[in-house]
Scaffold this motif. Structure first.
Motif, PDB file in Angstrom:
ATOM      1  N   SER A  81       0.829  -1.208   0.000  1.00 21.24           N
ATOM      2  CA  SER A  81       0.000   0.000   0.000  1.00 21.24           C
ATOM      3  C   SER A  81       0.859   1.251   0.000  1.00 21.24           C
ATOM      4  N   VAL A  82       1.941   1.221   0.780  1.00 22.26           N
ATOM      5  CA  VAL A  82       2.882   2.346   0.801  1.00 22.26           C
ATOM      6  C   VAL A  82       3.464   2.561  -0.594  1.00 22.26           C
ATOM      7  N   LYS A  83       3.830   1.485  -1.245  1.00 22.32           N
ATOM      8  CA  LYS A  83       4.414   1.550  -2.584  1.00 22.32           C
ATOM      9  C   LYS A  83       3.436   2.184  -3.584  1.00 22.32           C
ATOM     10  N   ILE A  84       2.163   1.786  -3.493  1.00 20.07           N
ATOM     11  CA  ILE A  84       1.139   2.333  -4.382  1.00 20.07           C
ATOM     12  C   ILE A  84       0.950   3.827  -4.130  1.00 20.07           C
ATOM     13  N   SER A  85       0.825   4.210  -2.872  1.00 21.94           N
ATOM     14  CA  SER A  85       0.632   5.632  -2.563  1.00 21.94           C
ATOM     15  C   SER A  85       1.853   6.449  -2.954  1.00 21.94           C
ATOM     16  N   PHE A  86       3.032   5.871  -2.781  1.00 21.57           N
ATOM     17  CA  PHE A  86       4.251   6.591  -3.150  1.00 21.57           C
ATOM     18  C   PHE A  86       4.261   6.920  -4.643  1.00 21.57           C
ATOM     19  N   ILE A  87       3.985   5.930  -5.487  1.00 24.19           N
ATOM     20  CA  ILE A  87       4.050   6.183  -6.929  1.00 24.19           C
ATOM     21  C   ILE A  87       2.929   7.112  -7.368  1.00 24.19           C
ATOM     22  N   ASN A  88       1.801   7.078  -6.687  1.00 24.22           N
ATOM     23  CA  ASN A  88       0.721   8.016  -7.019  1.00 24.22           C
ATOM     24  C   ASN A  88       1.076   9.443  -6.607  1.00 24.22           C
ATOM     25  N   GLU A  89       1.770   9.575  -5.491  1.00 20.82           N
ATOM     26  CA  GLU A  89       2.224  10.901  -5.084  1.00 20.82           C
ATOM     27  C   GLU A  89       3.270  11.432  -6.070  1.00 20.82           C
ATOM     28  N   MET A  90       4.143  10.548  -6.542  1.00 15.53           N
ATOM     29  CA  MET A  90       5.116  10.944  -7.561  1.00 15.53           C
ATOM     30  C   MET A  90       4.415  11.303  -8.875  1.00 15.53           C
ATOM     31  N   ALA A  91       3.293  10.664  -9.153  1.00 17.87           N
ATOM     32  CA  ALA A  91       2.530  10.990 -10.359  1.00 17.87           C
ATOM     33  C   ALA A  91       1.993  12.415 -10.296  1.00 17.87           C
ATOM     34  N   MET A  92       1.513  12.816  -9.121  1.00 19.88           N
ATOM     35  CA  MET A  92       1.016  14.186  -8.965  1.00 19.88           C
ATOM     36  C   MET A  92       2.159  15.189  -9.140  1.00 19.88           C
ATOM     37  N   LEU A  93       3.334  14.832  -8.627  1.00 20.14           N
ATOM     38  CA  LEU A  93       4.498  15.698  -8.788  1.00 20.14           C
ATOM     39  C   LEU A  93       4.944  15.735 -10.251  1.00 20.14           C
ATOM     40  N   SER A  94       4.835  14.610 -10.931  1.00 21.33           N
ATOM     41  CA  SER A  94       5.213  14.547 -12.342  1.00 21.33           C
ATOM     42  C   SER A  94       4.366  15.495 -13.180  1.00 21.33           C
ATOM     43  N   GLU A  95       3.080  15.548 -12.878  1.00 19.44           N
ATOM     44  CA  GLU A  95       2.194  16.444 -13.625  1.00 19.44           C
ATOM     45  C   GLU A  95       2.596  17.904 -13.442  1.00 19.44           C
ATOM     46  N   PHE A 110      13.758  -0.955 -12.657  1.00 24.55           N
ATOM     47  CA  PHE A 110      14.980  -1.654 -13.045  1.00 24.55           C
ATOM     48  C   PHE A 110      15.933  -1.837 -11.863  1.00 24.55           C
ATOM     49  N   ASP A 111      15.730  -1.067 -10.813  1.00 20.31           N
ATOM     50  CA  ASP A 111      16.536  -1.222  -9.603  1.00 20.31           C
ATOM     51  C   ASP A 111      16.029  -2.461  -8.857  1.00 20.31           C
ATOM     52  N   HIS A 112      16.866  -3.494  -8.774  1.00 21.28           N
ATOM     53  CA  HIS A 112      16.424  -4.754  -8.170  1.00 21.28           C
ATOM     54  C   HIS A 112      16.040  -4.598  -6.709  1.00 21.28           C
ATOM     55  N   ARG A 113      16.519  -3.532  -6.072  1.00 14.93           N
ATOM     56  CA  ARG A 113      16.142  -3.307  -4.673  1.00 14.93           C
ATOM     57  C   ARG A 113      14.700  -2.834  -4.552  1.00 14.93           C
ATOM     58  N   ILE A 114      14.152  -2.278  -5.642  1.00 13.43           N
ATOM     59  CA  ILE A 114      12.796  -1.718  -5.636  1.00 13.43           C
ATOM     60  C   ILE A 114      11.822  -2.667  -6.320  1.00 13.43           C
ATOM     61  N   GLY A 115      12.183  -3.141  -7.521  1.00 11.55           N
ATOM     62  CA  GLY A 115      11.290  -4.015  -8.283  1.00 11.55           C
ATOM     63  C   GLY A 115      10.225  -3.215  -9.009  1.00 11.55           C
ATOM     64  N   ASN A 116       9.613  -3.822 -10.022  1.00 15.65           N
ATOM     65  CA  ASN A 116       8.685  -3.072 -10.861  1.00 15.65           C
ATOM     66  C   ASN A 116       7.209  -3.291 -10.545  1.00 15.65           C
ATOM     67  N   GLU A 117       6.893  -4.134  -9.581  1.00 20.92           N
ATOM     68  CA  GLU A 117       5.481  -4.380  -9.269  1.00 20.92           C
ATOM     69  C   GLU A 117       4.927  -3.312  -8.328  1.00 20.92           C
ATOM     70  N   PHE A 125      -5.270   2.403  -3.954  1.00 23.80           N
ATOM     71  CA  PHE A 125      -5.656   1.035  -3.626  1.00 23.80           C
ATOM     72  C   PHE A 125      -7.068   0.953  -3.062  1.00 23.80           C
ATOM     73  N   GLY A 126      -7.688  -0.203  -3.290  1.00 24.23           N
ATOM     74  CA  GLY A 126      -9.026  -0.483  -2.771  1.00 24.23           C
ATOM     75  C   GLY A 126      -9.141  -1.963  -2.488  1.00 24.23           C
ATOM     76  N   GLY A 127     -10.366  -2.481  -2.495  1.00 24.88           N
ATOM     77  CA  GLY A 127     -10.591  -3.899  -2.242  1.00 24.88           C
ATOM     78  C   GLY A 127     -10.759  -4.206  -0.771  1.00 24.88           C
ATOM     79  N   SER A 128     -10.694  -5.489  -0.445  1.00 24.37           N
ATOM     80  CA  SER A 128     -10.965  -5.919   0.925  1.00 24.37           C
ATOM     81  C   SER A 128      -9.715  -5.997   1.800  1.00 24.37           C
ATOM     82  N   CYS A 129      -8.529  -6.080   1.202  1.00 28.70           N
ATOM     83  CA  CYS A 129      -7.318  -6.355   1.987  1.00 28.70           C
ATOM     84  C   CYS A 129      -6.521  -5.114   2.355  1.00 28.70           C
ATOM     85  N   PHE A 130      -6.060  -4.351   1.371  1.00 25.58           N
ATOM     86  CA  PHE A 130      -5.167  -3.238   1.663  1.00 25.58           C
ATOM     87  C   PHE A 130      -5.797  -2.201   2.590  1.00 25.58           C
ATOM     88  N   PRO A 131      -7.020  -1.736   2.325  1.00 22.15           N
ATOM     89  CA  PRO A 131      -7.615  -0.769   3.263  1.00 22.15           C
ATOM     90  C   PRO A 131      -7.779  -1.340   4.668  1.00 22.15           C
TER      91      PRO A 131
END
Length: 303
Positions: A81-95, A110-117, A125-131
């Motif tokens: 969930s942190v990863k999802i929110s982080f990239i969405n926050e970066m998306a707002m900054l990108s705009e 491409f950084d193996h320490r981060i991964g692309n997923e 995020f939504g659904g039954s688990c992450f929230p």
């Protein structure tokens, strides 16, 4: 009735909705929590019998205490969930800066320490688990006098993101009051009818609360949405396909990345709309070179 000697173990699942069978048969790891007072060796032997198939596939089985097993489940979902929110926050900054969030994500991945997923910018995020699991982490922290500032910020930004995107729509349309807005996708992700904590449902409610007229279509999420939004029945129309949904609308918003939508006839969609504003909140068409020939097109995280 004689005394029963019963052991309690914690064996959390790490299954994705819509892919549970595959994940069950191909786990990354198996976690088993055992009470400190139980006969651990006896329990381990029973666990090895149960998971013999996975041992042959060399899937690691991690034995730990009950608390660690439970917290590992919450921690895994909270981290994603942190990863999802982080990239969405970066998306707002990108705009704001003129960067391209999809290239940013690719470079990070491409950084193996981060991964692309979990680096695809979108509605959050939504659904039954992450929230549920992020709120569980916050509650556990509160009960143990431990401030969970990173998870708390993740939950807050995930909620705030919907208002940020509504503001974006208002800025482009001038106003949404009295406008007909078409929503494609209701489930929180494709290949399921699950609308629990769906970002699409939250967007719809916010738009209706400021006077928009809503049309919706989703391959699987329609019936559950009708029940969820039964108090809004006068403000919402349920359509049989994406073309009926787009007909006579001022604005189209793609909220769930169903494969069906990727293959829709964009020229036909444009021709049935009243106005041609298209907010692609899953970036399904961001690489389509022709998209801007048909629409005022606004993806996530790109200027």
């Amino acid at each position: 009735m004689g005394n029963l000697n019963v052991s309690v173990i914690s064996n959390p699942e790490f299954l994705r909705e819509g892919k549970a069978v595959y994940d069950f048969l191909n786990p990354d790891r198996i976690v088993v929590g055992i009470d400190e007072n139980d006969n651990k060796e006896k329990i381990k032997k029973e666990i090895y019998k149960i998971y013999e198939y996975f041992l042959k596939k060399q899937i690691p089985i991690i034995f730990t205490n009950l608390e660690t097993a439970e917290l590992s489940k919450y921690s895994s979902n909270a981290f994603l969930s942190v990863k999802i929110s982080f990239i969405n926050e970066m998306a707002m900054l990108s705009e704001k800066t003129g960067a391209n969030i999809e290239d940013v994500s690719k470079i990070m991945g491409f950084d193996h320490r981060i991964g692309n997923e979990f680096l695809n910018a979108g509605l959050g995020f939504g659904g039954s688990c992450f929230p549920k699991d992020t709120l569980a982490i916050l509650n556990i922290g509160k009960n143990n006098d431990c401030e969970m500032s990173i998870v708390n910020s993740t939950v807050k930004f995930n909620d705030d993101l919907k208002d940020i995107l509504i503001k974006k729509i208002k800025n482009k349309l001038g106003s949404v009051k009295g406008k007909t807005i078409s929503i494609l996708g209701l489930s929180f992700k494709p290949e399921t009818d699950d609308i629990r904590e769906s970002p699409a449902i939250k967007i719809i409610k916010k738009l209706m609360n400021v006077g928009a007229k809503i049309k919706v279509y989703c391959p699987r999420g329609m019936e559950k949405t009708k029940k969820e939004l039964e108090n809004y029945s006068d403000c919402i129309k349920y359509c049989k396909n994406e073309y009926e949904c787009a007909k006579n609308s001022d604005c189209l918003i793609l909220t769930t990345e169903w494969e069906q939508f990727k293959n829709m006839d964009l020229e036909k969609i444009k021709n049935v709309m009243k106005s041609n504003y298209f907010f692609d909140f899953r970036n399904m068409f961001s690489d389509n070179e022709n998209i801007r020939n048909y629409f005022h097109y606004y993806p996530i995280g790109r200027n």
